[in-house]
Design a protein around this motif. Structure first.
Motif, PDB file in Angstrom:
ATOM      1  N   LEU A  90      48.780 -59.609  72.478  1.00  0.00           N
ATOM      2  CA  LEU A  90      47.672 -60.146  71.682  1.00  0.00           C
ATOM      3  C   LEU A  90      46.556 -60.526  72.638  1.00  0.00           C
ATOM      4  N   ILE A  91      45.368 -59.956  72.432  1.00  0.00           N
ATOM      5  CA  ILE A  91      44.214 -60.252  73.279  1.00  0.00           C
ATOM      6  C   ILE A  91      43.308 -61.254  72.564  1.00  0.00           C
ATOM      7  N   VAL A  92      43.068 -62.371  73.222  1.00  0.00           N
ATOM      8  CA  VAL A  92      42.138 -63.375  72.712  1.00  0.00           C
ATOM      9  C   VAL A  92      40.896 -63.314  73.584  1.00  0.00           C
ATOM     10  N   CYS A  93      39.811 -62.793  73.040  1.00  0.00           N
ATOM     11  CA  CYS A  93      38.556 -62.642  73.778  1.00  0.00           C
ATOM     12  C   CYS A  93      37.756 -63.937  73.696  1.00  0.00           C
ATOM     13  N   LEU A  94      37.476 -64.533  74.843  1.00  0.00           N
ATOM     14  CA  LEU A  94      36.630 -65.722  74.912  1.00  0.00           C
ATOM     15  C   LEU A  94      35.197 -65.198  74.964  1.00  0.00           C
ATOM     16  N   ARG A  95      34.589 -65.093  73.792  1.00  0.00           N
ATOM     17  CA  ARG A  95      33.348 -64.338  73.627  1.00  0.00           C
ATOM     18  C   ARG A  95      32.159 -64.970  74.349  1.00  0.00           C
ATOM     19  N   ALA A  96      32.091 -66.298  74.381  1.00  0.00           N
ATOM     20  CA  ALA A  96      30.936 -67.004  74.953  1.00  0.00           C
ATOM     21  C   ALA A  96      29.648 -66.458  74.323  1.00  0.00           C
ATOM     22  N   ASP A  97      28.662 -66.073  75.144  1.00  0.00           N
ATOM     23  CA  ASP A  97      27.421 -65.529  74.582  1.00  0.00           C
ATOM     24  C   ASP A  97      27.308 -64.032  74.840  1.00  0.00           C
ATOM     25  N   ARG A  98      28.479 -63.369  74.903  1.00  0.00           N
ATOM     26  CA  ARG A  98      28.522 -61.933  75.127  1.00  0.00           C
ATOM     27  C   ARG A  98      28.766 -61.200  73.799  1.00  0.00           C
ATOM     28  N   SER A  99      28.884 -59.874  73.869  1.00  0.00           N
ATOM     29  CA  SER A  99      29.215 -59.077  72.689  1.00  0.00           C
ATOM     30  C   SER A  99      30.705 -59.221  72.394  1.00  0.00           C
ATOM     31  N   HIS A 100      31.090 -58.909  71.168  1.00  0.00           N
ATOM     32  CA  HIS A 100      32.506 -58.969  70.851  1.00  0.00           C
ATOM     33  C   HIS A 100      33.230 -57.783  71.486  1.00  0.00           C
ATOM     34  N   HIS A 101      34.529 -57.962  71.726  1.00  0.00           N
ATOM     35  CA  HIS A 101      35.311 -56.883  72.311  1.00  0.00           C
ATOM     36  C   HIS A 101      35.817 -55.964  71.199  1.00  0.00           C
ATOM     37  N   PRO A 102      35.768 -54.645  71.406  1.00  0.00           N
ATOM     38  CA  PRO A 102      36.141 -53.716  70.332  1.00  0.00           C
ATOM     39  C   PRO A 102      37.564 -53.885  69.804  1.00  0.00           C
ATOM     40  N   TYR A 103      38.504 -54.252  70.666  1.00  0.00           N
ATOM     41  CA  TYR A 103      39.906 -54.197  70.252  1.00  0.00           C
ATOM     42  C   TYR A 103      40.661 -55.528  70.321  1.00  0.00           C
ATOM     43  N   ALA A 104      40.035 -56.581  70.790  1.00  0.00           N
ATOM     44  CA  ALA A 104      40.718 -57.881  70.830  1.00  0.00           C
ATOM     45  C   ALA A 104      41.026 -58.335  69.408  1.00  0.00           C
ATOM     46  N   GLN A 105      42.252 -58.798  69.185  1.00  0.00           N
ATOM     47  CA  GLN A 105      42.639 -59.209  67.832  1.00  0.00           C
ATOM     48  C   GLN A 105      42.017 -60.547  67.437  1.00  0.00           C
ATOM     49  N   LEU A 106      41.744 -61.404  68.405  1.00  0.00           N
ATOM     50  CA  LEU A 106      41.150 -62.712  68.130  1.00  0.00           C
ATOM     51  C   LEU A 106      39.940 -62.926  69.038  1.00  0.00           C
ATOM     52  N   HIS A 107      38.950 -63.633  68.507  1.00  0.00           N
ATOM     53  CA  HIS A 107      37.790 -64.019  69.305  1.00  0.00           C
ATOM     54  C   HIS A 107      37.583 -65.530  69.208  1.00  0.00           C
ATOM     55  N   ILE A 108      37.357 -66.146  70.358  1.00  0.00           N
ATOM     56  CA  ILE A 108      36.922 -67.548  70.392  1.00  0.00           C
ATOM     57  C   ILE A 108      35.401 -67.542  70.439  1.00  0.00           C
ATOM     58  N   ILE A 109      34.778 -68.256  69.499  1.00  0.00           N
ATOM     59  CA  ILE A 109      33.311 -68.332  69.478  1.00  0.00           C
ATOM     60  C   ILE A 109      32.872 -69.768  69.735  1.00  0.00           C
ATOM     61  N   GLN A 110      31.666 -69.930  70.275  1.00  0.00           N
ATOM     62  CA  GLN A 110      31.164 -71.254  70.628  1.00  0.00           C
ATOM     63  C   GLN A 110      30.042 -71.716  69.697  1.00  0.00           C
ATOM     64  N   ASN A 111      29.790 -70.934  68.670  1.00  0.00           N
ATOM     65  CA  ASN A 111      28.774 -71.290  67.684  1.00  0.00           C
ATOM     66  C   ASN A 111      29.263 -70.790  66.327  1.00  0.00           C
ATOM     67  N   THR A 112      29.292 -71.647  65.329  1.00  0.00           N
ATOM     68  CA  THR A 112      29.823 -71.270  64.012  1.00  0.00           C
ATOM     69  C   THR A 112      28.982 -70.207  63.319  1.00  0.00           C
ATOM     70  N   GLN A 113      27.747 -69.994  63.796  1.00  0.00           N
ATOM     71  CA  GLN A 113      26.861 -69.007  63.190  1.00  0.00           C
ATOM     72  C   GLN A 113      26.860 -67.685  63.951  1.00  0.00           C
ATOM     73  N   ASP A 114      27.768 -67.526  64.882  1.00  0.00           N
ATOM     74  CA  ASP A 114      27.878 -66.290  65.665  1.00  0.00           C
ATOM     75  C   ASP A 114      27.874 -65.082  64.726  1.00  0.00           C
ATOM     76  N   GLU A 115      27.184 -64.011  65.135  1.00  0.00           N
ATOM     77  CA  GLU A 115      27.028 -62.836  64.279  1.00  0.00           C
ATOM     78  C   GLU A 115      28.360 -62.182  63.918  1.00  0.00           C
ATOM     79  N   ILE A 116      29.383 -62.375  64.740  1.00  0.00           N
ATOM     80  CA  ILE A 116      30.677 -61.754  64.463  1.00  0.00           C
ATOM     81  C   ILE A 116      31.287 -62.295  63.171  1.00  0.00           C
ATOM     82  N   THR A 117      30.872 -63.492  62.761  1.00  0.00           N
ATOM     83  CA  THR A 117      31.408 -64.076  61.527  1.00  0.00           C
ATOM     84  C   THR A 117      30.910 -63.342  60.280  1.00  0.00           C
TER      85      THR A 117
END
Length: 341
Positions: A90-117
Motif C-alpha cells: 500500500l503506497i501512501v503518497c504524502l502529496r504536500a504541494d505537489r501533483s498526486h501520484h498516479p498509482y498511490a492508493q492513499l494520499h495525505i493532503i495538507q489542505n481540505t480544498q486540495d484539487e484531488i478531492t
C-alpha cells in the motif's frame, strides 16, 4: 505495539539520506534541517513524522529501499510516476504541494480544498493532515510584555506579495513606529523578539488550495498575533476573529497594524486565544492523529487491497492509468492553446 498492524515504513531513497548519519531524535530535527539548503519539505513529511511516531512508541521503520510489501509512506518527490503497488504493498503518497501520484492508493493532503478531492472518493482516497508546527520553535519572549515594535515575515521572499518587498512598504511600517523584518531561514524557528507576523502571498482571488496553514499554527505556538491573506487553509481553521486578522490589500494591512498597535487588549486576546488553539496542532495531538490514520485508515485499506482479487487490482490501476493519460492530454492542449493566444 499492536501485533495486528502490518509493517509500516517511511521511505526516503538511500541517496537522499544525510551523508553522515540519519537523525535519531525529533528534538534535533530543526538543527539538522537547518543544515539543508533545499528540499526541506520532503523531510518534514517523512523523517519528521517518523521521528515523532518512533518517539511515541508507534511501530514503524525508516528505510532507504522501497519495500515490496506492507504500508509505505513517502513524499511525492520520492515516488517515480510509473511506480505501481504490488498486491502486498500500500503506497501512501504524502502529496504536500505537489501533483498526486498516479498509482498511490492513499494520499495525505495538507489542505481540505486540495484539487484531488474533486475526484471520486472511491478512486482517490485522501486524508487531511495538518502540517507539523515549526521544529525547535522559540516562542515570543514573555519579558517583552506589552511591547509592540517588531513586524516579521517568516518564509521564502518569493512567496510574499510584491508590494511588501519594496522600500515603500518598509517606510510605511516605519511611519507607524514599527520595524519590518523578513526573517532569514536560519531563524525561522525564533519568534523571541517578534510582536506580530504578516504572511500574505497575493491580493488576487487565488486561495492557494494546495498550501497548508503552517504560518498560522506557528504564530499560535509562538504566542504572536498574525495577519494573513485570504487563503483556504487559514479560513478552514478559523473559528473566531481572534484566530487571525484577514486582509486583502496593503491598506488593510496598515489599518490592522494600527489597530494592533493601539489596542493592547486585542493583542492580548489574540495571544490568549492562540494559546488555546495551539493545543489542537501541537506535537502530541498531531502524533495521535497520525497514529489514528495509520491504525484506522491505512491498515484497513491495506487489508482490503491485499484481499482484493487480481482482477479488482488490475481495474483499479487501469482506471488510474487512463485518468493520467487524459490529464496529460488536457495539459498539452492547454499549453498549445496558451501559445496560440
Amino acid at each position: 505495539m499492536n501485533d495486528k498492524l502490518p509493517a509500516i515504513y517511511f521511505y526516503i531513497p538511500k541517496n537522499q539520506w544525510p551523508s553522515d548519519c540519519i537523525l535519531e531524535s525529533s528534538d534535533l530535527y530543526w538543527q539538522w534541517q537547518n543544515s539543508l539548503r533545499y528540499g526541506q519539505g520532503r523531510y518534514n513529511w517523512t523523517l519528521q513524522t517518523y521521528l515523532h511516531l518512533k518517539h511515541d512508541g508507534f511501530p514503524c521503520q525508516l528505510v532507504g529501499t522501497l519495500p515490496t510489501e506492507g504500508i509505505v509512506l513517502t513524499h511525492r518527490d520520492f515516488l517515480p510516476d510509473n511506480l505501481q503497488p504490488t498486491p502486498q504493498l500500500l503506497i501512501v503518497c504524502l502529496r504536500a504541494d505537489r501533483s498526486h501520484h498516479p498509482y498511490a492508493q492513499l494520499h495525505i493532503i495538507q489542505n481540505t480544498q486540495d484539487e484531488i478531492t474533486k475526484y471520486s472518493a472511491s478512486l482517490w482516497q485522501t486524508y487531511y493532515m495538518p502540517h507539523w508546527p515549526q521544529s525547535g520553535l522559540i516562542p515570543r519572549d514573555h519579558k517583552r510584555g506589552d511591547t509592540f515594535e517588531n513586524v516579521a515575515y517568516f518564509g521564502q521572499v518569493d512567496n510574499l506579495v510584491a508590494q511588501m518587498q519594496t522600500d515603500a512598504w518598509k517606510h510605511q511600517v516605519n511611519a507607524l513606529g514599527l520595524n519590518w523584518n523578513i526573517v532569514n531561514f536560519e531563524r525561522w524557528h525564533d519568534y523571541s523578539d517578534v510582536d506580530v507576523v504578516i504572511a500574505v502571498r497575493s491580493f488576487d482571488s487565488n486561495t492557494y488550495n494546495f498550501k497548508p496553514a503552517s504560518k498560522l499554527y506557528n504564530a499560535w505556538q509562538a504566542g504572536v498575533p498574525i495577519i494573513l491573506g485570504c487563503e483556504s487553509a487559514y479560513q478552514y481553521e478559523r473559528k473566531s476573529e481572534l484566530d487571525y486578522i484577514e486582509v486583502a490589500s496593503v491598506d488593510e494591512i496598515i489599518a490592522s497594524l494600527k489597530c494592533l498597535r493601539d489596542n493592547q487588549k486585542l493583542r492580548q486576546a489574540m495571544i490568549d486565544n492562540g494559546r488555546i488553539r495551539s493545543v489542537e496542532t501541537g506535537i502530541e495531538q498531531l502524533t495521535a492523529k497520525w497514529r489514528s490514520f495509520l491504525t484506522d485508515v491505512a491498515s484497513p485499506t491495506y487489508e482490503r487491497w491485499r484481499d482484493a482479487s487480481s482482477w479488482q487490482r488490475k481495474i483499479f490501476l487501469q482506471r488510474r492509468y487512463f485518468i493520467l493519460k487524459i490529464s496529460n492530454i488536457k495539459s498539452r492542449l492547454n499549453k498549445l492553446l496558451s501559445t496560440q493566444n
